[in-house]
Design a protein around this motif. Sequence first.
Motif, PDB file in Angstrom:
ATOM      1  N   GLU A 229       0.824  -1.222   0.000  1.00 55.77           N
ATOM      2  CA  GLU A 229       0.000   0.000   0.000  1.00 55.77           C
ATOM      3  C   GLU A 229       0.855   1.268   0.000  1.00 55.77           C
ATOM      4  OE1 GLU A 229      -3.097   0.455   2.884  1.00 55.77           O
ATOM      5  OE2 GLU A 229      -3.591  -1.683   2.844  1.00 55.77           O
ATOM      6  N   ILE A 230       2.029   1.190   0.620  1.00 55.03           N
ATOM      7  CA  ILE A 230       2.875   2.384   0.719  1.00 55.03           C
ATOM      8  C   ILE A 230       4.138   2.252  -0.130  1.00 55.03           C
ATOM      9  CG2 ILE A 230       2.019   3.083   2.991  1.00 55.03           C
ATOM     10  CD1 ILE A 230       4.590   1.821   4.191  1.00 55.03           C
ATOM     11  N   SER A 231       4.138   1.305  -1.061  1.00 51.77           N
ATOM     12  CA  SER A 231       5.341   1.074  -1.874  1.00 51.77           C
ATOM     13  C   SER A 231       5.682   2.282  -2.738  1.00 51.77           C
ATOM     14  CB  SER A 231       5.168  -0.164  -2.754  1.00 51.77           C
ATOM     15  OG  SER A 231       4.097   0.004  -3.661  1.00 51.77           O
ATOM     16  N   TYR A 232       4.705   3.114  -3.048  1.00 49.10           N
ATOM     17  CA  TYR A 232       4.953   4.283  -3.899  1.00 49.10           C
ATOM     18  C   TYR A 232       5.762   5.357  -3.176  1.00 49.10           C
ATOM     19  CZ  TYR A 232       1.321   6.845  -1.348  1.00 49.10           C
ATOM     20  OH  TYR A 232       0.588   7.470  -0.364  1.00 49.10           O
ATOM     21  N   LYS A 233       5.873   5.262  -1.852  1.00 49.55           N
ATOM     22  CA  LYS A 233       6.679   6.222  -1.089  1.00 49.55           C
ATOM     23  C   LYS A 233       7.512   5.531  -0.012  1.00 49.55           C
ATOM     24  CE  LYS A 233       4.584   9.151   1.525  1.00 49.55           C
ATOM     25  NZ  LYS A 233       3.725  10.032   2.351  1.00 49.55           N
ATOM     26  N   THR A 234       7.961   4.313  -0.325  1.00 44.94           N
ATOM     27  CA  THR A 234       8.829   3.571   0.575  1.00 44.94           C
ATOM     28  C   THR A 234      10.114   3.208  -0.158  1.00 44.94           C
ATOM     29  OG1 THR A 234       6.975   2.699   1.853  1.00 44.94           O
ATOM     30  CG2 THR A 234       9.024   1.462   1.969  1.00 44.94           C
ATOM     31  N   ILE A 235      11.207   3.132   0.600  1.00 50.34           N
ATOM     32  CA  ILE A 235      12.538   2.989   0.027  1.00 50.34           C
ATOM     33  C   ILE A 235      13.218   1.744   0.580  1.00 50.34           C
ATOM     34  CG2 ILE A 235      14.802   4.119  -0.177  1.00 50.34           C
ATOM     35  CD1 ILE A 235      13.172   6.756   0.462  1.00 50.34           C
ATOM     36  N   TYR A 236      13.852   1.011  -0.315  1.00 49.90           N
ATOM     37  CA  TYR A 236      14.631  -0.154   0.095  1.00 49.90           C
ATOM     38  C   TYR A 236      16.012   0.268   0.580  1.00 49.90           C
ATOM     39  CZ  TYR A 236      17.801  -4.058  -0.189  1.00 49.90           C
ATOM     40  OH  TYR A 236      18.765  -4.981   0.121  1.00 49.90           O
ATOM     41  N   GLY A 237      16.495  -0.403   1.608  1.00 50.61           N
ATOM     42  CA  GLY A 237      17.871  -0.267   2.066  1.00 50.61           C
ATOM     43  C   GLY A 237      18.216  -1.504   2.869  1.00 50.61           C
ATOM     44  N   SER A 238      19.500  -1.806   2.977  1.00 53.95           N
ATOM     45  CA  SER A 238      19.908  -3.024   3.680  1.00 53.95           C
ATOM     46  C   SER A 238      20.338  -2.759   5.120  1.00 53.95           C
ATOM     47  CB  SER A 238      21.066  -3.681   2.929  1.00 53.95           C
ATOM     48  OG  SER A 238      22.237  -2.877   2.987  1.00 53.95           O
ATOM     49  N   ASP A 239      20.968  -1.614   5.371  1.00 53.45           N
ATOM     50  CA  ASP A 239      21.635  -1.308   6.638  1.00 53.45           C
ATOM     51  C   ASP A 239      22.932  -2.094   6.763  1.00 53.45           C
ATOM     52  OD1 ASP A 239      21.613   0.371   8.902  1.00 53.45           O
ATOM     53  OD2 ASP A 239      20.988  -1.237  10.205  1.00 53.45           O
ATOM     54  N   TYR A 240      23.487  -2.533   5.632  1.00 46.85           N
ATOM     55  CA  TYR A 240      24.727  -3.298   5.678  1.00 46.85           C
ATOM     56  C   TYR A 240      25.841  -2.472   6.327  1.00 46.85           C
ATOM     57  CZ  TYR A 240      28.868  -5.907   4.440  1.00 46.85           C
ATOM     58  OH  TYR A 240      30.051  -6.594   4.507  1.00 46.85           O
ATOM     59  N   GLY A 241      26.623  -3.171   7.125  1.00 41.56           N
ATOM     60  CA  GLY A 241      27.600  -2.536   7.999  1.00 41.56           C
ATOM     61  C   GLY A 241      27.095  -2.554   9.421  1.00 41.56           C
ATOM     62  N   GLY A 242      25.777  -2.709   9.563  1.00 41.38           N
ATOM     63  CA  GLY A 242      25.151  -2.841  10.869  1.00 41.38           C
ATOM     64  C   GLY A 242      25.112  -4.299  11.308  1.00 41.38           C
ATOM     65  N   PRO A 243      24.830  -4.545  12.571  1.00 43.38           N
ATOM     66  CA  PRO A 243      24.828  -5.908  13.111  1.00 43.38           C
ATOM     67  C   PRO A 243      23.817  -6.811  12.417  1.00 43.38           C
ATOM     68  CG  PRO A 243      24.739  -4.284  14.885  1.00 43.38           C
ATOM     69  CD  PRO A 243      24.538  -3.535  13.609  1.00 43.38           C
ATOM     70  N   GLY A 244      24.246  -8.010  12.080  1.00 45.22           N
ATOM     71  CA  GLY A 244      23.337  -9.024  11.574  1.00 45.22           C
ATOM     72  C   GLY A 244      23.026  -8.959  10.093  1.00 45.22           C
ATOM     73  N   ILE A 245      23.488  -7.927   9.385  1.00 50.26           N
ATOM     74  CA  ILE A 245      23.207  -7.805   7.951  1.00 50.26           C
ATOM     75  C   ILE A 245      24.299  -8.543   7.187  1.00 50.26           C
ATOM     76  CG2 ILE A 245      22.653  -6.232   6.076  1.00 50.26           C
ATOM     77  CD1 ILE A 245      20.831  -6.007   8.550  1.00 50.26           C
ATOM     78  N   LYS A 246      23.931  -9.543   6.401  1.00 49.85           N
ATOM     79  CA  LYS A 246      24.910 -10.470   5.818  1.00 49.85           C
ATOM     80  C   LYS A 246      25.652  -9.900   4.621  1.00 49.85           C
ATOM     81  CE  LYS A 246      22.500 -14.595   7.458  1.00 49.85           C
ATOM     82  NZ  LYS A 246      21.837 -15.871   7.091  1.00 49.85           N
ATOM     83  N   GLY A 247      25.064  -8.947   3.940  1.00 55.77           N
ATOM     84  CA  GLY A 247      25.754  -8.376   2.785  1.00 55.77           C
ATOM     85  C   GLY A 247      24.815  -7.578   1.909  1.00 55.77           C
ATOM     86  N   ILE A 248      25.366  -6.710   1.113  1.00 54.46           N
ATOM     87  CA  ILE A 248      24.573  -5.893   0.198  1.00 54.46           C
ATOM     88  C   ILE A 248      23.846  -6.789  -0.806  1.00 54.46           C
ATOM     89  CG2 ILE A 248      24.723  -4.183  -1.661  1.00 54.46           C
ATOM     90  CD1 ILE A 248      27.096  -2.954  -0.183  1.00 54.46           C
ATOM     91  N   ALA A 249      24.585  -7.703  -1.428  1.00 55.36           N
ATOM     92  CA  ALA A 249      23.993  -8.582  -2.442  1.00 55.36           C
ATOM     93  C   ALA A 249      22.994  -9.540  -1.817  1.00 55.36           C
ATOM     94  CB  ALA A 249      25.088  -9.339  -3.176  1.00 55.36           C
ATOM     95  N   TYR A 250      23.388 -10.156  -0.704  1.00 57.69           N
ATOM     96  CA  TYR A 250      22.512 -11.128  -0.035  1.00 57.69           C
ATOM     97  C   TYR A 250      21.185 -10.487   0.336  1.00 57.69           C
ATOM     98  CZ  TYR A 250      20.938 -14.634   3.348  1.00 57.69           C
ATOM     99  OH  TYR A 250      20.209 -15.576   4.022  1.00 57.69           O
ATOM    100  N   ASN A 251      21.223  -9.297   0.899  1.00 59.33           N
ATOM    101  CA  ASN A 251      20.003  -8.642   1.373  1.00 59.33           C
ATOM    102  C   ASN A 251      19.086  -8.277   0.213  1.00 59.33           C
ATOM    103  OD1 ASN A 251      19.267  -7.609   4.299  1.00 59.33           O
ATOM    104  ND2 ASN A 251      18.415  -6.120   2.864  1.00 59.33           N
TER     105      ASN A 251
END
Length: 281
Positions: A229-251
């Motif tokens: 419903e809010i995809s038209y004003k929502t943004i993807y990001g990984s937070d890679y570099g933060g705890p528990g994030i496995k990688g830019i590509a993986y995410n």
Amino acid sequence: MGYVDAHTHVWFKEALPNEFFSNDSGYEYTPPSIQDTLKEMDSVNIDYIVIIAYPSREIWRTKEDFPINMIKVVKEYANRFSIVGGIEPNKLSLSEAKGWLEKQYEAGVSGFKLHPVHSHVKPNAYREEEGGLKQLELLYEFAQDHNLPVIIHTGTSVFLNARNKYADPIFVDDVAVDFPRLKIVLAHMGRPNYVPTAFQLVRIRKNIFGEISSIPPKKLLEYLPRLEEISYKTIYGSDYGGPGIKGIAYNLKEFMSINISEEAKLKMASDNPKALYKPLE
């Protein structure tokens, strides 16, 4: 059309202060190389990533020169990186705040970040009933006048010196009302405690955007079952570099596999972030 990872902490060693490596955050970070980062981006068709290089004296020992130093480090690959800066408004004089905003803008930042939980300041602390912090008002006014977004961290933080009483996105509602031309991004959508509040603010405030970094993609629809419903004003990001994030590509691969329309995924991982954040070149 390529993708954008609109929230990373891909911090290169050359841009970090020596004090960073002896901080007491409770989290050890090993900086990647630029070349390895570019290879990972290319493997999943990412055009550029947004690096959040914000000052955090309490957590990371970084200050307002951090985003400028980051820009210098990646300038050879300017089309692959977008750098977001920021100030700690409660740690600077009014003239210092103004000076750093101008320096970061001249260096080429694509936005600013406020981290209430790490800087120990409420997002609406500029209001008289909240303390009248003029430096924070200046940040919002400067960003609004220069058409730059302000990312505001919402939701809890695990780091030792974080103060999670500042994590509630409801304080951002004042900002949306008082600065109607300001583009405001709710980083992390208030996870885990305040997701319903963040979702509602994105729905009702035209100038508030959602951002889903640090929420595991496989659990995204548990947190936000009405995400599309809010995809038209929502943004993807990984937070890679933060705890528990496995990688830019993986995410990104995990995100692209969730059960929403391809159109919604493309909006969140390409169209929307490209409209908000520009690469350095």
